[in-house]
Design a protein around this motif. Structure first.
Motif, short mmCIF file in Angstrom:
data_model
loop_
_atom_site.label_atom_id
_atom_site.label_comp_id
_atom_site.label_asym_id
_atom_site.label_seq_id
_atom_site.Cartn_x
_atom_site.Cartn_y
_atom_site.Cartn_z
N HIS A 1 -15.39 -1.00 13.14
CA HIS A 1 -16.57 -0.39 12.81
C HIS A 1 -17.09 -0.48 11.38
CE1 HIS A 1 -16.49 1.49 16.56
NE2 HIS A 1 -15.35 2.24 16.29
N TYR A 2 -16.19 -0.95 10.36
CA TYR A 2 -16.40 -0.97 9.00
C TYR A 2 -17.24 -2.43 8.89
CZ TYR A 2 -15.74 -1.46 4.08
OH TYR A 2 -15.86 -1.78 2.77
N LEU A 3 -16.60 -3.28 9.54
CA LEU A 3 -17.33 -4.57 9.65
C LEU A 3 -18.68 -4.69 10.28
CD1 LEU A 3 -13.95 -6.94 9.85
CD2 LEU A 3 -15.23 -6.36 7.76
N ASN B 1 -14.31 -6.32 -2.54
CA ASN B 1 -13.87 -6.89 -1.42
C ASN B 1 -13.03 -6.04 -0.48
OD1 ASN B 1 -15.65 -9.31 -1.42
ND2 ASN B 1 -14.41 -9.76 -3.12
N VAL B 2 -12.82 -4.69 -0.90
CA VAL B 2 -11.99 -3.58 -0.19
C VAL B 2 -12.17 -3.71 1.50
CG1 VAL B 2 -13.02 -1.57 -0.34
CG2 VAL B 2 -10.53 -1.43 -0.42
N GLY B 3 -11.39 -4.10 2.24
CA GLY B 3 -11.50 -3.84 3.62
C GLY B 3 -12.04 -5.14 4.28
N PHE B 4 -12.58 -5.91 3.35
CA PHE B 4 -13.60 -7.05 4.13
C PHE B 4 -12.47 -8.12 4.75
CE2 PHE B 4 -16.91 -4.84 1.85
CZ PHE B 4 -18.09 -4.94 2.73
N GLY B 5 -11.42 -8.40 4.37
CA GLY B 5 -10.63 -9.45 4.54
C GLY B 5 -10.75 -10.64 4.19
N GLY C 1 -3.63 -6.59 -0.36
CA GLY C 1 -3.56 -5.37 0.35
C GLY C 1 -4.77 -4.63 0.52
N ALA C 2 -5.37 -4.59 -0.94
CA ALA C 2 -6.84 -3.76 -0.93
C ALA C 2 -7.86 -4.69 -0.12
CB ALA C 2 -7.24 -3.66 -2.42
N ILE C 3 -7.72 -6.17 -0.37
CA ILE C 3 -8.95 -6.92 0.35
C ILE C 3 -8.71 -6.70 1.87
CG2 ILE C 3 -9.65 -9.42 0.55
CD1 ILE C 3 -8.46 -9.78 -2.18
N LEU C 4 -7.55 -6.79 2.44
CA LEU C 4 -7.35 -6.93 3.82
C LEU C 4 -6.95 -5.53 4.45
CD1 LEU C 4 -4.54 -9.62 3.53
CD2 LEU C 4 -6.80 -9.94 4.73
N CYS C 5 -7.29 -4.31 3.49
CA CYS C 5 -7.09 -3.01 4.06
C CYS C 5 -7.30 -2.41 5.11
CB CYS C 5 -7.78 -2.27 2.75
SG CYS C 5 -7.15 -0.35 2.82
N LEU D 1 -6.25 4.53 -6.21
CA LEU D 1 -7.62 4.39 -5.77
C LEU D 1 -7.95 4.14 -4.40
CD1 LEU D 1 -9.34 3.47 -9.30
CD2 LEU D 1 -9.62 5.66 -8.09
N VAL D 2 -7.29 3.22 -4.04
CA VAL D 2 -7.62 2.70 -2.72
C VAL D 2 -7.17 3.71 -1.60
CG1 VAL D 2 -6.86 1.03 -0.72
CG2 VAL D 2 -6.94 0.43 -3.04
N ALA D 3 -6.30 4.67 -1.86
CA ALA D 3 -6.02 5.73 -0.92
C ALA D 3 -7.13 6.73 -1.26
CB ALA D 3 -4.81 6.70 -1.34
N ALA D 4 -8.19 6.90 -1.89
CA ALA D 4 -9.16 7.63 -2.12
C ALA D 4 -10.59 7.03 -1.41
CB ALA D 4 -9.40 8.16 -3.45
#
Length: 1004
Positions: A413-415, A464-468, A497-501, A914-917
């Motif tokens: 859903h994020y992507l 790029n957090v979560g964008f892969g 880990g953050a980029i692929l979150c 901060l990634v946890a927030a």
């Protein structure tokens, strides 16, 4: 008829003549008084001159002449003063008499101005009062019935004091006497009703006569006397109920002590008031859209549970909105009781998603499980599962629901949202820096490149957090990892880990190769990246536990252990997983474990068991603080994370912290003080508790004793002789006691007050005073406190402007705190004003590597997730707190208190907390098959509609968009058409829609 008309004319002529005569007489009197006063003045002035003439001229010495002259002057002055006083007294007396005359005239005028109708009513009321004391019962009854009828009809439209009440006020005392003397029970009851209404305007303060007469009168149909009367009665009932309870308690105490009086009057029972409240007053308030008043009255008498019986479809939303708001302002444990009533009200009407939201606020997992199980509609269950996934909660449920609650859908859903907004293309740190806009000389472009590369690593990870995908780490030809030095490589590897979150299956394959690296720093970073990758989602295979558990053991180097430990903490944050407890407890308990490892382990345990009040963990951590040498604890800045670990166990749990708080007080020195304050601020985080805020303000306002300041100044030059040594000079010894309790108290004010909007505004103003007048530790923490109040909410311009001023402070630590705070306030919003401010700061601090690192970090936070994520621990309308996000933010605040020693040292990897927030700030709509369903929605500023009757507009200044859409802090969304019906009223995150069977397609 003509004669009748002439008569009033003659009367008016006569009145005019009388008025003229009175006026002429008054004027004559006034002129006479003035003449007399003038004569007196002239006489007084002439007296001393005559005295001068009569005195014979005698030649005397000069001194005696001067003395005599002085005495004469004094006598003259005294005489004049006396005369002035008399004159003023006379004038005052004249004014008073004039005022009295005017008042009498006014009263007479009002009487004269009464219309014929009013005069007739006044006479009628006086007649009825006289008839009330008539010996004939029938006449008495008829008179009272007539009086009651007049009062009731006038009370029904109450814009001013009703005339019957106005005319009866003067007869209140005689009517009381008639009531006392009456023997007929029916007359007595009717008269008591009338006296109860009259007492509204006539009774003395502190006497509840209105209530007393109501209890003596007929208790049915209270509402027929009007809304204002019922309100007045409610106020008196609240006071009387509490007085009766207090009297009963006092009597019991006296009885226990044996001091009770034998001939004491029998006590009135507080319970005797309940029938009037529950059977008459509450139903009246509810039926007249005054739910707030009904709730207030029931809370006053401790009978709030009775409200559920009166809840129906028409008033449920208003009642529960008010209850939700009231819970912010009442002390514990009343707040839990208020929310429990709201849960019961929602469940009564089958509104399970709303009931679940209140249960989440209560932090009662058995209740959450119960509500999820009680719902029979599978679609609504799925909707609740999406909501729980967003909150990071996983109660026991069916397999399909557990899969939704694991959060595996999040990446998809994020992507989808990113694709819709056309931001899928990866960005480089330079796209954020926009160095071409920075005005700087060519010489300063490559200052401390290793540190700037490290800053770019963090910016790239947050951007790029979560964008892969990204342009630094995942590019096959990139050697970015090796552009960082030693411990910098750890953070670089962890950035994967953050980029692929959130994409566990796809991300692990890309991280896997780094787990076998021969370089310990890269390996430690890879282990941490596994934890960051799993943050906020779960996988049935538990890859994080499987991969990280073996590296926790003693044989591995410290940095690898720390990477694995923090990775476990982030991967299982808020899950309360027992396997993690079994794995980490021996590490804390072993006294041979290095202090830095114990600190990271404590933090990991705090994150995993956030808000659990786990006794075993708190005792183990307190033991670690007590058994280790105090000197080593105070020297090591990481010690603060042992305290934070204990604090997170009690996050938002209020009074449940008391026992551990007493244990913490046994820990000696600065560490003990730091631990006590950390526990207290965490326990009351987000509660808005006023008493705690006041206590913390008092601590922040304290000034260090002058002796301590002198000692610090004397100690400061001590390291100077060591200039010849190879290592760079350590900070002066006054930096050694880095565990500043005042700093914790300062940002703790914001941590406690953040849960309530009014408290936030007041606290922001208080911070300005603290910054101006307090000691350096307090000034350094003020920007952090402001950041907590407005995280990811840059629309509050005053906060941004205030923090921007602090970024240029002479104290570098204040400036660093302010820069980081600026990043947090605009976190994930792409705010142009803050971005521009940070660019100018990058130019300003171009030759200060540490400060430039902080600026770059803040730039990364502002553009986090390319503007698609939020760092705020609250949902957009600030009604619900995300405990894991708050735990992560709290940890970062403590980390920022020693930014130079920790982040600019070798513990920068802690910034991945901060990634946890970070959570996507999106609204996605799905159809009943859980496929994306684009619909038009209105997104606007949320309007507070608590306590408003009817169906007021809940948003203002809206724009219409097609889902998926972004929701900022303080915004709310609603469907633009009636074509679909949402399965929940909470329009945020993922919402399932179903077709509206009553929708007319022809109007589409």
């Amino acid at each position: 008829m003509a004669e009748a008309e002439k008569e009033p004319k003659a009367v008016s002529d006569k009145e005019k003549k009388e008025k003229k005569e009175k006026k002429a007489a008054a004027e004559a009197m006034e002129t006479k008084e003035k003449k007399e006063k003038k004569e007196k003045k002239e006489k007084r002035a002439a007296e001393p001159e005559e005295g001068k003439k009569k005195k014979p001229k005698v030649e005397e010495p000069v001194v005696e002449a001067k003395k005599e002259k002085k005495e004469k002057k004094e006598k003259k002055a005294n005489k004049e003063e006396k005369a002035d006083k008399e004159e003023k007294a006379e004038e005052a007396a004249a004014v008073t008499t004039e005022k009295e005359e005017k008042k009498e005239k006014k009263d007479k005028k009002e009487e004269d101005e009464l219309s014929e109708e009013d005069k007739a009513l006044q006479e009628q009321m006086e007649l009825l009062v006289t008839r009330c004391s008539d010996p004939e019962p029938e006449l008495r009854k008829a008179a009272l019935n007539s009086m009651i009828s007049e009062i009731r009809t006038s009370t029904s439209s109450m814009t001013s004091v009703p005339k019957p009440l106005k005319f009866l006020r003067t007869h209140y005392a005689p009517l009381k006497e008639v009531h006392a003397a009456a023997s007929d029970s029916e007359t007595k009851t009717l008269l008591a009703d009338v006296l109860s209404v009259l007492a509204m305007t006539k009774s003395e303060q502190g006497k509840h006569e209105s209530l007393d007469y109501r209890l003596l009168g007929s208790q049915d149909d209270v509402g027929s006397w009007g809304h204002e009367y019922v309100r007045h009665l409610a106020a008196e009932i609240g006071e009387e109920y509490n007085e009766r309870l207090a009297a009963a308690e006092k009597a019991e105490e006296a009885k226990a002590e044996g001091t009770a009086e034998a001939d004491a009057a029998p006590l009135k029972k507080a319970e005797d008031l309940l029938p009037l409240i529950l059977e008459h007053m509450v139903p009246f308030f509810i039926s007249h859209n005054s739910e707030a008043e009904a709730i207030d009255l029931l809370m006053e008498v401790g009978q709030l549970d009775a409200l559920v019986a009166h809840v129906d479809k028409t008033n449920c939303k208003r009642i529960c909105l008010y209850l939700g708001q009231v819970a912010n302002y009442v002390p514990e444990p009343e707040d839990a009781q208020v929310l429990s009533v709201a849960v019961a009200a929602f469940r009564k009407l089958g509104q399970y998603p709303e009931a679940l939201k209140m249960a989440v606020r209560l932090q009662q997992e058995p209740l959450i499980e119960e509500i999820l199980g009680a719902c029979e509609d599978p679609l609504i269950k799925k909707q609740m599962a999406y909501f729980l996934a967003r909150q990071g909660l996983r109660p026991e449920a069916e397999e399909e629901l557990e899969r939704i609650m694991d959060g595996a859908h999040l990446t998809e859903h994020y992507l989808e949202l990113a694709r819709d907004l056309d931001v899928l293309e990866p960005k480089a740190p330079e796209d954020v820096y926009k160095s071409h806009l920075e005005r700087r000389g060519s010489s300063s472009s490559h200052v401390d490149s290793a540190r700037q590369n490290l800053a770019a690593t963090f910016v790239n990870a947050f951007l790029n957090v979560g964008f892969g995908t990204d342009k630094l780490m995942l590019d096959e030809n990139s050697k970015w990892l090796y552009k960082n030095k030693e411990h910098g490589m750890m953070s670089a590897a962890a950035s994967l880990g953050a980029i692929l979150c959130w994409d566990v299956d796809g991300g692990l394959t890309q991280i896997d190769k780094y787990l076998y690296s021969t370089d310990n720093h890269i390996k430690a970073g890879a282990l941490l990246s596994v934890g960051v990758l799993n943050c906020g989602v779960r996988n049935e295979c538990d890859p994080a536990l499987a991969l990280l558990s073996e590296y926790v053991e003693q044989k591995h180097p410290n940095n690898i252990k720390m990477g694995a430990l923090l990775g476990l903490g982030l991967a299982y944050a808020g899950t309360k997983k027992e396997e993690v407890l079994e794995l980490l407890m021996p590490v804390v308990a072993d006294l041979d474990t290095p202090l830095e490892v114990v600190a990271i382990t404590s933090l990991a345990l705090g994150l995993v068991f956030t808000g659990s009040c786990h006794d075993d963990i708190s005792q183990a951590l307190m033991t670690a603080l007590m058994e280790r040498p105090q000197e080593s604890l105070q020297k090591e800045s990481l010690t603060r994370f042992i305290c934070v670990g204990v604090g997170l166990l009690y996050l938002g749990r209020q009074q449940e912290v008391e026992l551990t708080l007493e244990l913490a007080k046994a820990v000696p020195g600065a560490v003990g003080e730091y631990c006590v304050l950390t526990l207290e601020t965490c326990a009351y985080a987000g509660t808005g508790n006023v008493l705690k805020v006041q206590k913390l303000m008092a601590m922040a306002g304290e000034h260090a004793p002058k002796e301590e300041e002198a000692e610090a100044e004397a100690a400061a030059p001590a390291p100077a002789p060591a200039r010849a040594g190879a290592a760079p000079a350590a900070p002066p010894s006054k930096e050694a006691p880095s565990l500043e309790k005042q700093a914790v108290a300062t940002f703790g004010i914001g941590l406690v007050a953040m849960g309530e909007e009014l408290g936030c505004d007041m606290t922001a103003r208080t911070y300005l005073h603290l910054f101006q007048y307090c000691d350096p530790p307090v000034r350094r923490a003020v920007p952090l406190g402001l950041a907590l109040l407005s995280t990811s909410s840059p629309m509050k311009n005053t906060v941004i402007d205030t923090i921007s001023k602090m970024t240029h402070d002479l104290d570098q630590e204040v400036a660093i705190s302010a820069i980081i705070s600026l990043g947090l306030v605009a976190g994930g919003t792409n705010n142009a004003k803050v971005a521009s401010s940070l660019r100018s700061l990058a130019t300003y601090y171009a030759k200060e590597p540490g400060l430039l690192f902080a600026v770059r970090l803040a730039q990364g936070l502002v553009h986090a997730g390319k503007g698609l994520v939020t760092l705020s621990p609250f949902n957009p309308d600030r009604t619900l707190l995300h405990p894991v996000a708050l735990a992560a933010l709290t940890s970062v605040m403590h980390l920022s208190l020693d930014f130079k020693g920790l982040v600019l040292g070798k513990y920068h990897f802690l910034l991945y907390l901060l990634v946890a927030a970070m959570r996507p700030r999106m609204l996605v709509t799905l159809d009943t098959d859980l496929k994306p369903l684009p619909v038009t929605v209105r997104v606007g500023q949320a309007v507070d509609v608590v306590g408003q009757a009817g169906q007021p507009k809940t948003i203002t200044g809206f724009q219409t968009h097609t889902t998926p859409v972004l929701l900022s802090m303080g915004e709310r969304a609603e469907l633009a058409t009636d074509e679909y019906l949402p399965l929940t009223s909470i329009m945020e995150g993922i919402v399932i829609l179903k077709k509206n069977p009553e929708f007319d397609t022809s109007t589409k």
